[in-house]
Write a protein that holds these residues in place. Structure first.
Motif, mmCIF file in Angstrom:
data_model
loop_
_atom_site.group_PDB
_atom_site.id
_atom_site.type_symbol
_atom_site.label_atom_id
_atom_site.label_comp_id
_atom_site.label_asym_id
_atom_site.label_seq_id
_atom_site.Cartn_x
_atom_site.Cartn_y
_atom_site.Cartn_z
ATOM 1 N N ASP A 105 49.601 37.130 48.731
ATOM 2 C CA ASP A 105 48.476 37.152 47.787
ATOM 3 C C ASP A 105 48.436 38.481 47.033
ATOM 4 O OD1 ASP A 105 47.527 34.605 48.158
ATOM 5 O OD2 ASP A 105 46.179 35.159 49.806
ATOM 6 N N ARG A 158 51.312 38.463 44.581
ATOM 7 C CA ARG A 158 50.987 37.617 43.422
ATOM 8 C C ARG A 158 50.015 38.331 42.484
ATOM 9 N NH1 ARG A 158 46.968 33.869 42.786
ATOM 10 N NH2 ARG A 158 46.412 34.087 44.980
ATOM 11 N N LEU A 215 52.496 29.095 45.905
ATOM 12 C CA LEU A 215 51.125 29.580 45.725
ATOM 13 C C LEU A 215 50.703 29.513 44.263
ATOM 14 C CD1 LEU A 215 50.903 32.722 48.061
ATOM 15 C CD2 LEU A 215 49.562 30.620 48.235
ATOM 16 N N GLU A 216 51.606 29.945 43.365
ATOM 17 C CA GLU A 216 51.304 29.922 41.934
ATOM 18 C C GLU A 216 51.098 28.485 41.450
ATOM 19 O OE1 GLU A 216 54.589 31.956 40.198
ATOM 20 O OE2 GLU A 216 53.737 33.947 40.530
ATOM 21 N N LYS A 244 50.175 25.894 43.259
ATOM 22 C CA LYS A 244 48.943 25.373 43.849
ATOM 23 C C LYS A 244 47.732 25.876 43.073
ATOM 24 C CE LYS A 244 46.191 25.364 48.107
ATOM 25 N NZ LYS A 244 46.079 25.885 49.489
ATOM 26 N N GLU A 245 47.740 27.139 42.736
ATOM 27 C CA GLU A 245 46.622 27.716 41.980
ATOM 28 C C GLU A 245 46.499 27.045 40.614
ATOM 29 O OE1 GLU A 245 46.964 31.736 40.253
ATOM 30 O OE2 GLU A 245 45.196 32.219 41.446
ATOM 31 N N GLU A 252 45.114 23.438 41.000
ATOM 32 C CA GLU A 252 43.682 23.437 41.304
ATOM 33 C C GLU A 252 42.854 23.739 40.064
ATOM 34 O OE1 GLU A 252 43.342 26.279 44.430
ATOM 35 O OE2 GLU A 252 43.902 24.860 46.026
ATOM 36 N N SER A 258 46.113 25.914 33.439
ATOM 37 C CA SER A 258 46.721 26.678 34.526
ATOM 38 C C SER A 258 46.427 28.164 34.410
ATOM 39 C CB SER A 258 48.230 26.453 34.544
ATOM 40 O OG SER A 258 48.809 26.820 33.293
#
Length: 345
Positions: free
Chosen positions: A39, A42, A203-204, A206-207, A210, A334
């Motif tokens: 995290d 990122r 992670l990117e 998924k973000e 969402e 995004s």
């Protein structure tokens, strides 16, 4: 003999303690500078690339000013050249008029009339002499005005050249800043193991998913337009042909693009000239409520308008994302949407 040895031992212990303290401080600083979790990685990558994109926008704006100044300077030089030609012609005319008066002997028109055997002819000659005198005065007046204009244009050209050089210096500083940010981001990415890079990409993604799902849950896609104008279709077709080409900061094709280089060239292919940078596009183009956008419009991202993409419909965009990536299709929400602008077609 023992006291000096004890003093030396004390100095050694003190030096060792200082070295340990320095090592600990260095380790703490290193830990602060280098993120430990994905995290944190990122977040730092996003910050580095965002700063690079902001610097890129400023570089592009400076580059645009340089281009405009060069064109202005070329125009001024052309005007100076034309004025010099006019000056030469007027000088020739003035000399010709002076020679004509000299050949007339300088005799006043009234005396020529009194002595002439043909008064009618003398009257004609007097009119011509008066006309020549007036023409000479006009030529001289124009000559003076032309000289003044030439001086002003020359000074203007010199001022433009000075500002051009200042812009070059500013542009070079922006170039270094961009390169430093991109280099730092790439070093951070290269320091990750292959599995960590995969997890970071997940992670990117998924973000982004969402954020898109949250945006679509508002029912926005039921409100936005689904049909592009003819010009919008041409812009989308151009952007589509660029998919897979690499992102390169400051580039506007044909082999690579940055974000605003892609959008400006896409609309230029549609016959519409728009500003070069995302900041300028946000500031100068007509803003449209998100609910009223349609394919072909430009979505501006982040609070500082540092990124832009071309909306192609169905909640998707085509964009040139950042260094190390390629022109691709992605989800419109995004990233943090600032607003929408529409080039006038």
């Amino acid at each position: 003999m023992r006291r000096p040895l004890r003093r030396h031992g004390c100095r050694a212990v003190t030096a060792l303690a200082l070295a340990c303290a320095l090592t600990a401080a260095t380790q703490q600083a290193a830990q602060a500078d280098h993120p430990r979790t994905l995290d944190e990685v990122r977040a730092q990558l996003q910050s580095l690339y965002h700063d690079a994109e902001v610097a890129t926008d400023k570089y592009n704006a400076a580059d645009g000013r340089v281009t405009r100044q060069r064109k202005r300077l070329a125009t001024l030089n052309a005007q100076v050249h034309a004025t010099e030609g006019k000056l030469a012609r007027l000088t020739t005319l003035a000399g010709a008029a002076a020679r004509a008066q000299y050949r007339g002997g300088g005799v006043p028109a009234e005396l020529q009339f009194a002595l002439a055997s043909d008064p009618g002819r003398a009257l004609d000659d007097a009119g011509l002499a008066l006309q020549a005198e007036r023409s000479t005065r006009n030529v001289l007046t124009n000559l003076t005005a032309t000289r003044t204009s030439l001086k002003a244009r020359t000074d203007d050209a010199a001022g433009e050249l000075k500002r051009l050089r200042a812009s070059r210096s500013s542009m070079d500083a922006q170039r270094k800043r961009i390169e430093q940010r991109i280099h730092a981001a790439r070093q951070l990415e290269s320091s990750l193991a292959a599995k960590e890079r995969q997890r970071l990409a997940a992670l990117e993604a998924k973000e982004a998913d969402e954020a898109q799902a949250k945006w679509e849950s508002t029912g926005i896609l039921k409100k936005v337009g689904t049909t592009a104008t003819d010009a919008g279709k041409k812009a989308i077709a151009y952007a589509t042909r660029q998919i897979g080409k690499p992102y390169v900061w400051g580039a506007e094709g044909p082999d690579s693009f940055d974000c605003s280089g892609l959008t400006s060239q896409a609309w230029l292919a549609a016959g519409v000239t728009i500003p070069r940078t995302s900041e300028q596009q946000w500031a100068q183009l007509r803003r449209i409520p998100i609910a009223d956008m349609r394919p072909g419009d430009l979505i501006i991202y982040f609070s500082d308008a540092s990124h832009v993409a071309l909306y192609i419909g169905d909640g998707e965009i085509i964009s040139a994302p950042r260094p190390g990536r390629y022109v691709y299709v992605s989800e419109a929400a995004s990233m943090q949407i600032l607003g929408v602008v529409r080039p006038d077609a």
